[in-house]
Motif scaffolding. Sequence first.
Motif, short mmCIF file in Angstrom:
data_model
loop_
_atom_site.label_atom_id
_atom_site.label_comp_id
_atom_site.label_asym_id
_atom_site.label_seq_id
_atom_site.Cartn_x
_atom_site.Cartn_y
_atom_site.Cartn_z
N TYR A 234 33.60 54.83 46.76
CA TYR A 234 33.52 53.53 46.10
C TYR A 234 34.77 52.70 46.40
O TYR A 234 34.67 51.50 46.66
CB TYR A 234 33.36 53.71 44.59
CG TYR A 234 31.96 54.03 44.15
CD1 TYR A 234 30.99 53.02 44.04
CD2 TYR A 234 31.58 55.32 43.82
CE1 TYR A 234 29.69 53.31 43.62
CE2 TYR A 234 30.29 55.62 43.40
CZ TYR A 234 29.35 54.61 43.30
OH TYR A 234 28.08 54.89 42.89
N ARG A 235 35.93 53.32 46.34
CA ARG A 235 37.18 52.61 46.58
C ARG A 235 37.23 52.09 48.02
O ARG A 235 37.61 50.93 48.26
CB ARG A 235 38.36 53.54 46.30
CG ARG A 235 39.73 52.87 46.43
CD ARG A 235 40.83 53.73 45.82
NE ARG A 235 40.83 55.08 46.33
CZ ARG A 235 40.44 56.16 45.65
NH1 ARG A 235 40.01 56.03 44.40
NH2 ARG A 235 40.47 57.36 46.19
N ARG A 236 36.82 52.93 48.98
CA ARG A 236 36.83 52.52 50.39
C ARG A 236 35.94 51.31 50.63
O ARG A 236 36.35 50.33 51.28
CB ARG A 236 36.35 53.69 51.25
CG ARG A 236 36.40 53.44 52.74
CD ARG A 236 35.76 54.56 53.55
NE ARG A 236 34.30 54.42 53.63
CZ ARG A 236 33.43 55.16 52.95
NH1 ARG A 236 33.85 56.10 52.11
NH2 ARG A 236 32.14 54.96 53.09
N LEU A 237 34.73 51.34 50.10
CA LEU A 237 33.78 50.25 50.34
C LEU A 237 34.16 49.00 49.56
O LEU A 237 34.07 47.87 50.08
CB LEU A 237 32.36 50.70 49.98
CG LEU A 237 31.80 51.83 50.85
CD1 LEU A 237 30.40 52.20 50.41
CD2 LEU A 237 31.81 51.46 52.33
N ASN A 238 34.59 49.16 48.32
CA ASN A 238 35.01 47.99 47.54
C ASN A 238 36.24 47.33 48.13
O ASN A 238 36.35 46.09 48.11
CB ASN A 238 35.26 48.40 46.08
CG ASN A 238 33.97 48.52 45.27
OD1 ASN A 238 33.07 47.69 45.40
ND2 ASN A 238 33.88 49.55 44.44
N ASP A 239 37.16 48.12 48.67
CA ASP A 239 38.34 47.55 49.33
C ASP A 239 37.93 46.72 50.54
O ASP A 239 38.46 45.63 50.78
CB ASP A 239 39.31 48.66 49.75
CG ASP A 239 40.07 49.26 48.59
OD1 ASP A 239 39.99 48.69 47.47
OD2 ASP A 239 40.73 50.30 48.77
N LEU A 240 36.96 47.22 51.29
CA LEU A 240 36.49 46.49 52.47
C LEU A 240 35.80 45.20 52.06
O LEU A 240 36.02 44.14 52.67
CB LEU A 240 35.52 47.37 53.27
CG LEU A 240 34.93 46.76 54.54
CD1 LEU A 240 36.03 46.34 55.51
CD2 LEU A 240 33.96 47.75 55.22
N VAL A 241 34.99 45.26 51.02
CA VAL A 241 34.33 44.05 50.51
C VAL A 241 35.37 43.02 50.11
O VAL A 241 35.24 41.82 50.40
CB VAL A 241 33.41 44.40 49.32
CG1 VAL A 241 32.93 43.13 48.61
CG2 VAL A 241 32.21 45.21 49.78
N GLY A 242 36.43 43.48 49.44
CA GLY A 242 37.49 42.56 49.02
C GLY A 242 38.23 41.94 50.18
O GLY A 242 38.49 40.74 50.20
N ARG A 243 38.59 42.77 51.18
CA ARG A 243 39.33 42.26 52.34
C ARG A 243 38.54 41.21 53.11
O ARG A 243 39.11 40.27 53.65
CB ARG A 243 39.71 43.41 53.28
CG ARG A 243 40.78 44.34 52.75
CD ARG A 243 41.41 45.14 53.88
NE ARG A 243 40.45 45.88 54.68
CZ ARG A 243 39.99 47.09 54.38
NH1 ARG A 243 40.41 47.70 53.26
NH2 ARG A 243 39.13 47.71 55.17
N LEU A 244 37.20 41.37 53.13
CA LEU A 244 36.35 40.45 53.88
C LEU A 244 35.80 39.31 53.02
O LEU A 244 35.00 38.51 53.50
CB LEU A 244 35.19 41.22 54.52
CG LEU A 244 35.58 42.28 55.56
CD1 LEU A 244 34.35 43.04 56.04
CD2 LEU A 244 36.30 41.63 56.74
N ASN A 245 36.26 39.25 51.76
CA ASN A 245 35.80 38.19 50.83
C ASN A 245 34.27 38.14 50.72
O ASN A 245 33.65 37.09 50.81
CB ASN A 245 36.35 36.82 51.28
CG ASN A 245 37.85 36.76 51.25
OD1 ASN A 245 38.48 37.18 50.28
ND2 ASN A 245 38.44 36.25 52.32
N LEU A 246 33.69 39.31 50.50
CA LEU A 246 32.23 39.42 50.45
C LEU A 246 31.70 39.76 49.06
O LEU A 246 30.56 40.22 48.94
CB LEU A 246 31.75 40.48 51.46
CG LEU A 246 31.89 40.13 52.94
CD1 LEU A 246 31.58 41.35 53.79
CD2 LEU A 246 30.98 38.98 53.31
N ALA A 247 32.47 39.51 48.05
CA ALA A 247 32.05 39.88 46.69
C ALA A 247 30.73 39.25 46.30
O ALA A 247 29.95 39.83 45.52
CB ALA A 247 33.14 39.49 45.69
N GLU A 248 30.43 38.05 46.83
CA GLU A 248 29.17 37.38 46.50
C GLU A 248 28.03 37.79 47.43
O GLU A 248 26.90 37.33 47.25
CB GLU A 248 29.37 35.85 46.59
CG GLU A 248 30.41 35.31 45.63
CD GLU A 248 30.03 35.58 44.18
OE1 GLU A 248 28.84 35.40 43.84
OE2 GLU A 248 30.92 35.97 43.40
#
Length: 376
Positions: A234-248
């Motif tokens: 979860y941490r790995r994927l959420n970190d990637l989502v955050g770095r790529l500004n893909l939360a939406e």
Amino acid sequence: MTTVLELVQTLEKGGRTKRILDTATGLCRSGWSVKVLSMAEPAPWVKAGYSGGAEWLSLQKRPGLDLLYIYRLVRLLRAEQVALIHAHCESSYFYGGIAAKLSGIPIVGTYHRSELAYFQPSCRLRTFARLLTAAVAISRDRMQLMTSQLGIPSSRITLVHGGVDLASCQAFDPDCIEPVKQKLGVERKRVLLSVGHLGPIKGHDVTIAAMARIRERWPDALLVIAGDGSAGDYRRLNDLVGRLNLAEHVRLLGQVHNVPEWLNICEFFVQPSIEEGFGLVFVEAGACRKAVVATAVGGIKDIIVDGQTGLLVEPRDADALAAAMDCLLQAPKRTSAFGEAGLHRVQASFSLDSMAAKYDGLFQNLVPQRNSNGCS
């Protein structure tokens, strides 16, 4: 009535457990008496969610090498009058193989693994293979590895693809799509669905990276990933989502129990697995008339016909994956045609009845005196 023991190393969330229990159900319907024994106590939900007619047995193996388990297993085989062992994964090949030889009965091993490490030509894995009377490959790719790496003669291997219950995959009423999307909180979104545990082997990192390109052209696209994993996953994927500004644009659902709903409201199914033994979820997508974007690895190549039921790309290639996803998003008629072709392919080659019939035929050849009075 002739008894088969389904001997399992562990029963955990995922396609392997579903296949094992579906096989038990199918064998029961074919007239076998089926007993299921997990060497590690399964989670309560496994037994609670099963109603296919097989009987559960309990005989737990101690951690590490437990030679006494062989003796205990032999006693159980005699007490239950088991005529054939169907083993799943390495420990069950070892303990079940020795117990079968001591009991004078055949043992069949189904090779489920996605990880290629389990097909390396080690003395240990080759020895386990020699203990088996016959083996089952879940895909053509795995059959090739079993012969070339593990030294199993092709004459001892039967190819048995996984299957789905077509009766439970009825056409989804198109009028229900918008209400279901509203219920799931994804109205006015183009949902791209992926289903699988969150470990790196499923390629979710690649799909998320591809979404950074997709959102530029399709701002309403939403990648939904259903599946559980470790805290690190979860941490790995959420970190990637955050770095790529893909939360939406990316949503991690965790473990869900309404996958058919998500399959029926998505635009298409996407999962660029790094490796895949078979990939039952790709069959399930086809059964729901969904086009698939996936990778040309393992058993996926047996399921998806590139350019007919979906698009296949090389693993770890986010650019190629994004291009394939974009291709389907901009050609809805082609995407729909892929989905229809996928359904026809599943109906022809990947039904649960077909899988059970192949196991039934194999087991009958090994235990020809079986009667067929039905399963209690």
